[in-house]
Design a protein around this motif. Structure first.
Motif, short mmCIF file in Angstrom:
data_model
loop_
_atom_site.label_atom_id
_atom_site.label_comp_id
_atom_site.label_asym_id
_atom_site.label_seq_id
_atom_site.Cartn_x
_atom_site.Cartn_y
_atom_site.Cartn_z
N PHE A 23 1.39 -1.66 -0.01
CA PHE A 23 0.01 -0.35 0.47
C PHE A 23 0.81 1.44 0.09
N GLN A 24 1.37 1.64 1.35
CA GLN A 24 3.03 2.22 1.07
C GLN A 24 3.59 2.88 -0.39
N GLU A 25 3.81 1.52 -1.16
CA GLU A 25 4.03 1.76 -2.43
C GLU A 25 3.26 2.54 -3.39
N TYR A 26 2.70 2.49 -3.02
CA TYR A 26 1.30 3.33 -3.98
C TYR A 26 0.42 4.09 -3.58
N GLU A 27 0.96 4.83 -2.16
CA GLU A 27 -0.71 5.64 -1.69
C GLU A 27 0.14 7.28 -2.70
N LYS A 28 1.23 7.60 -2.50
CA LYS A 28 1.36 8.41 -3.13
C LYS A 28 0.56 9.13 -4.59
N ASP A 29 -0.02 8.09 -5.42
CA ASP A 29 -0.82 7.93 -6.68
C ASP A 29 -2.70 7.76 -6.36
N ILE A 30 -2.14 7.12 -5.34
CA ILE A 30 -3.51 7.24 -4.58
C ILE A 30 -3.95 8.22 -4.09
N TYR A 31 -3.34 9.12 -3.30
CA TYR A 31 -3.71 10.25 -3.05
C TYR A 31 -3.78 11.44 -3.87
N ARG A 32 -2.67 11.16 -5.41
CA ARG A 32 -2.71 11.90 -6.86
C ARG A 32 -4.08 11.83 -7.24
N MET A 33 -4.96 10.28 -7.47
CA MET A 33 -5.46 10.24 -8.26
C MET A 33 -7.25 10.18 -6.82
N ALA A 34 -7.19 10.75 -5.97
CA ALA A 34 -7.93 10.66 -5.12
C ALA A 34 -8.05 12.41 -5.54
N TYR A 35 -7.05 13.47 -5.09
CA TYR A 35 -7.49 14.41 -5.18
C TYR A 35 -8.09 15.61 -6.10
N VAL A 36 -7.56 14.52 -7.29
CA VAL A 36 -8.01 14.66 -8.63
C VAL A 36 -9.62 14.84 -8.70
N TYR A 37 -10.10 13.72 -7.70
CA TYR A 37 -11.76 13.89 -7.51
C TYR A 37 -11.97 14.68 -6.34
N VAL A 38 -11.31 15.09 -5.19
CA VAL A 38 -12.31 15.45 -4.40
C VAL A 38 -12.24 17.01 -4.09
N LYS A 39 -10.91 17.58 -4.27
CA LYS A 39 -10.50 19.09 -4.87
C LYS A 39 -9.65 19.14 -3.57
N ASN A 40 -9.20 18.74 -2.30
CA ASN A 40 -8.84 19.12 -1.57
C ASN A 40 -8.08 18.60 -0.67
N GLN A 41 -6.75 18.49 0.22
CA GLN A 41 -5.84 17.93 1.13
C GLN A 41 -6.81 17.03 2.30
N GLU A 42 -7.86 17.31 2.60
CA GLU A 42 -7.96 17.16 3.74
C GLU A 42 -8.92 16.07 3.17
N ASP A 43 -10.08 16.35 2.34
CA ASP A 43 -10.71 14.52 1.69
C ASP A 43 -10.01 14.52 1.09
N ALA A 44 -8.85 14.13 0.69
CA ALA A 44 -7.74 13.40 -0.49
C ALA A 44 -7.52 12.33 0.35
N LEU A 45 -6.60 12.73 1.60
CA LEU A 45 -6.75 11.73 3.16
C LEU A 45 -7.05 11.78 3.28
N ASP A 46 -8.02 11.99 3.76
CA ASP A 46 -9.78 10.93 4.08
C ASP A 46 -10.12 9.75 3.09
N VAL A 47 -10.19 10.08 1.50
CA VAL A 47 -9.72 8.78 0.25
C VAL A 47 -9.29 7.75 0.92
N VAL A 48 -7.87 8.53 0.96
CA VAL A 48 -6.85 7.65 1.02
C VAL A 48 -6.54 6.65 1.84
#
Length: 175
Positions: A23-48
């Motif tokens: 999971f840690q190997e792909y965590e940055k990719d997951i965060y970037r994809m989440a951010y594209v959808y939710v458009k803010n850091q807090e929500d993107a971290l929640d999605v991760v």
């Protein structure tokens, strides 16, 4: 790649450390994809975090360990769209603060216009555009990921690109 396959098998047998390593190997990719959808850091971290939880619970359902990253990204998209659906039910008392601008972006107007353009697409179109241009998957790979016929994926992609072109032309007329 073979180490990921071995780690998936270990995780499927209950090895939490193996799962965490993958999971840690792909965590940055997951965060970037989440951010594209939710458009803010807090929500993107929640999605991760939600993606980690769901993927850990469902690791046994992953049929092809070689697609672990794709599987995680698909779960991320599901978590992000679930969050967006849930947030639509919430009324913001101060809507001007609902979408903060990321000040780290070098080109804020470009960043905002790309987000605006992507948001003109429906969920299926957005997913296919992101798979193709953000992650670099082929149309055949996208059809496997989306579990849709190749022709459908092509149609959705071309329709989405036509919508984006139309939006860009419209914006150019006003400038």
């Amino acid at each position: 790649m073979s180490s990921i396959i071995e780690l998936v098998h270990k995780a499927q047998e209950g090895d939490e450390e193996a799962f965490l390593t993958m999971f840690q190997e792909y965590e940055k990719d997951i965060y970037r994809m989440a951010y594209v959808y939710v458009k803010n850091q807090e929500d993107a971290l929640d999605v991760v975090q939600e993606t980690a939880y769901r993927s850990f619970k469902k690791i046994g359902t992953l049929r092809n360990p070689a697609y672990f990253k794709t599987w995680l990204i698909k779960i991320t998209i599901t978590c992000a769209t679930d969050m967006l659906r849930h947030k639509k039910k919430i009324i913001h008392l101060n809507p001007e603060y609902a979408h903060p601008i990321n000040l780290e972006d070098n080109d804020i107007p470009l960043s905002l216009s790309l987000h605006d353009l992507i948001n003109t697409l429906n969920e299926s179109e957005k997913n296919i555009i992101l798979w193709k241009f953000y992650h670099g998957y082929t149309l055949k790979e996208i059809s496997e990921i989306e579990e849709s016929p190749l022709g459908t994926v092509k149609s959705v992609l071309y329709r989405a690109l036509a919508k984006l072109r139309k939006q860009v032309r419209r914006v150019d007329m006003y400038e």
